[in-house]
Motif scaffolding. Structure first.
Motif, PDB file in Angstrom:
ATOM      1  N   ARG A  19     -50.258  -4.825 -43.091  1.00  0.00           N
ATOM      2  CA  ARG A  19     -49.981  -4.914 -44.521  1.00  0.00           C
ATOM      3  C   ARG A  19     -48.493  -5.082 -44.709  1.00  0.00           C
ATOM      4  O   ARG A  19     -47.700  -4.214 -44.332  1.00  0.00           O
ATOM      5  CB  ARG A  19     -50.462  -3.656 -45.242  1.00  0.00           C
ATOM      6  CG  ARG A  19     -50.317  -3.698 -46.759  1.00  0.00           C
ATOM      7  CD  ARG A  19     -50.875  -2.420 -47.360  1.00  0.00           C
ATOM      8  NE  ARG A  19     -50.767  -2.344 -48.799  1.00  0.00           N
ATOM      9  CZ  ARG A  19     -51.647  -2.860 -49.641  1.00  0.00           C
ATOM     10  NH1 ARG A  19     -52.711  -3.494 -49.189  1.00  0.00           N
ATOM     11  NH2 ARG A  19     -51.481  -2.739 -50.951  1.00  0.00           N
ATOM     12  N   LEU A  20     -48.110  -6.218 -45.283  1.00  0.00           N
ATOM     13  CA  LEU A  20     -46.714  -6.485 -45.578  1.00  0.00           C
ATOM     14  C   LEU A  20     -46.417  -6.111 -47.022  1.00  0.00           C
ATOM     15  O   LEU A  20     -47.259  -6.296 -47.902  1.00  0.00           O
ATOM     16  CB  LEU A  20     -46.395  -7.972 -45.358  1.00  0.00           C
ATOM     17  CG  LEU A  20     -46.721  -8.557 -43.988  1.00  0.00           C
ATOM     18  CD1 LEU A  20     -46.269 -10.017 -43.929  1.00  0.00           C
ATOM     19  CD2 LEU A  20     -46.117  -7.751 -42.873  1.00  0.00           C
ATOM     20  N   SER A  71     -51.348  -9.181 -53.536  1.00  0.00           N
ATOM     21  CA  SER A  71     -51.536  -8.357 -54.736  1.00  0.00           C
ATOM     22  C   SER A  71     -50.207  -7.788 -55.187  1.00  0.00           C
ATOM     23  O   SER A  71     -49.263  -7.687 -54.384  1.00  0.00           O
ATOM     24  CB  SER A  71     -52.520  -7.214 -54.459  1.00  0.00           C
ATOM     25  OG  SER A  71     -52.015  -6.346 -53.458  1.00  0.00           O
ATOM     26  N   MET A  72     -50.152  -7.444 -56.477  1.00  0.00           N
ATOM     27  CA  MET A  72     -48.993  -6.736 -56.984  1.00  0.00           C
ATOM     28  C   MET A  72     -49.157  -5.280 -56.594  1.00  0.00           C
ATOM     29  O   MET A  72     -50.244  -4.716 -56.680  1.00  0.00           O
ATOM     30  CB  MET A  72     -48.888  -6.887 -58.496  1.00  0.00           C
ATOM     31  CG  MET A  72     -48.818  -8.315 -58.983  1.00  0.00           C
ATOM     32  SD  MET A  72     -47.450  -9.250 -58.255  1.00  0.00           S
ATOM     33  CE  MET A  72     -46.058  -8.483 -59.072  1.00  0.00           C
ATOM     34  N   GLY A  73     -48.083  -4.638 -56.138  1.00  0.00           N
ATOM     35  CA  GLY A  73     -48.163  -3.264 -55.689  1.00  0.00           C
ATOM     36  C   GLY A  73     -48.225  -2.282 -56.839  1.00  0.00           C
ATOM     37  O   GLY A  73     -47.907  -2.612 -57.976  1.00  0.00           O
ATOM     38  N   ASN A  74     -48.635  -1.070 -56.528  1.00  0.00           N
ATOM     39  CA  ASN A  74     -48.643  -0.015 -57.535  1.00  0.00           C
ATOM     40  C   ASN A  74     -47.223   0.326 -57.976  1.00  0.00           C
ATOM     41  O   ASN A  74     -46.971   0.649 -59.143  1.00  0.00           O
ATOM     42  CB  ASN A  74     -49.346   1.229 -57.005  1.00  0.00           C
ATOM     43  CG  ASN A  74     -50.832   1.006 -56.826  1.00  0.00           C
ATOM     44  OD1 ASN A  74     -51.456   0.248 -57.559  1.00  0.00           O
ATOM     45  ND2 ASN A  74     -51.411   1.671 -55.836  1.00  0.00           N
ATOM     46  N   ALA A  75     -46.306   0.268 -57.026  1.00  0.00           N
ATOM     47  CA  ALA A  75     -44.909   0.494 -57.375  1.00  0.00           C
ATOM     48  C   ALA A  75     -44.380  -0.735 -58.095  1.00  0.00           C
ATOM     49  O   ALA A  75     -44.711  -1.867 -57.748  1.00  0.00           O
ATOM     50  CB  ALA A  75     -44.085   0.771 -56.123  1.00  0.00           C
ATOM     51  N   ASN A  80     -47.624  -7.209 -52.233  1.00  0.00           N
ATOM     52  CA  ASN A  80     -48.151  -6.914 -50.916  1.00  0.00           C
ATOM     53  C   ASN A  80     -48.972  -8.071 -50.359  1.00  0.00           C
ATOM     54  O   ASN A  80     -49.502  -8.891 -51.105  1.00  0.00           O
ATOM     55  CB  ASN A  80     -49.044  -5.666 -50.983  1.00  0.00           C
ATOM     56  CG  ASN A  80     -48.307  -4.448 -51.480  1.00  0.00           C
ATOM     57  OD1 ASN A  80     -47.183  -4.190 -51.071  1.00  0.00           O
ATOM     58  ND2 ASN A  80     -48.928  -3.703 -52.383  1.00  0.00           N
ATOM     59  N   LEU A  81     -49.075  -8.113 -49.040  1.00  0.00           N
ATOM     60  CA  LEU A  81     -49.940  -9.070 -48.377  1.00  0.00           C
ATOM     61  C   LEU A  81     -50.751  -8.310 -47.331  1.00  0.00           C
ATOM     62  O   LEU A  81     -50.206  -7.872 -46.314  1.00  0.00           O
ATOM     63  CB  LEU A  81     -49.135 -10.189 -47.708  1.00  0.00           C
ATOM     64  CG  LEU A  81     -49.969 -11.291 -47.063  1.00  0.00           C
ATOM     65  CD1 LEU A  81     -50.704 -12.098 -48.138  1.00  0.00           C
ATOM     66  CD2 LEU A  81     -49.095 -12.214 -46.219  1.00  0.00           C
ATOM     67  N   GLN A  82     -52.032  -8.116 -47.613  1.00  0.00           N
ATOM     68  CA  GLN A  82     -52.939  -7.484 -46.663  1.00  0.00           C
ATOM     69  C   GLN A  82     -53.495  -8.563 -45.750  1.00  0.00           C
ATOM     70  O   GLN A  82     -54.093  -9.536 -46.232  1.00  0.00           O
ATOM     71  CB  GLN A  82     -54.073  -6.776 -47.405  1.00  0.00           C
ATOM     72  CG  GLN A  82     -55.102  -6.121 -46.493  1.00  0.00           C
ATOM     73  CD  GLN A  82     -54.518  -4.964 -45.702  1.00  0.00           C
ATOM     74  OE1 GLN A  82     -53.752  -4.156 -46.222  1.00  0.00           O
ATOM     75  NE2 GLN A  82     -54.876  -4.879 -44.428  1.00  0.00           N
TER      76      GLN A  82
END
Length: 124
Positions: A19-20, A71-75, A80-82
């Motif tokens: 996960r990047l 996806s956009m992160g929670n922070a 992110n890139l899973q």
């Protein structure tokens, strides 16, 4: 000024996952598309995945569809890139980039801010 910092790269066996994450400082992602690119030795930088501003719309290169998820992160100000079911041909330096507009394109020259890159190595 925008600074992008990637993290999460590493060495993994084929079939594994990584996960990047990309964190931005300075001006936010708001109203700009974000993307991940990668560059393998001796090859041109290529588009991997992109996401519209505020998470509106996702785009992938054919070879990663069904395996990678952007996806956009929670922070705030993270993307992110899973990466699942990794293959040796996914080995490259992965870069986070901000589009010069709200659009997500596959052309590196249409991105105005880049991170320093994070190495992903997939062993067979």
């Amino acid at each position: 000024q925008v600074q992008l910092v990637e993290s999460g790269g590493g060495l993994v066996q084929a079939g594994g996952s990584l996960r990047l994450s990309c964190a931005a400082s300075g001006r936010t992602f708001s109203y700009y598309g974000m993307a991940w690119f990668r560059q393998a030795p001796g090859k041109e930088r290529e588009f991997v995945a992109g996401i519209g501003w505020s998470g509106s719309g996702t785009f992938y290169r054919d070879s990663v569809k069904g395996r990678f998820t952007i996806s956009m992160g929670n922070a705030k100000n993270t993307v992110n890139l899973q990466m699942n079911s990794l293959k040796p041909e996914d080995t490259a330096i992965y870069y986070c980039a901000r589009s010069g507009s709200a659009a997500v394109t596959r052309r590196p020259d249409e991105y105005d801010y880049w991170g320093q890159g994070t190495q992903v190595t997939v062993s067979s």
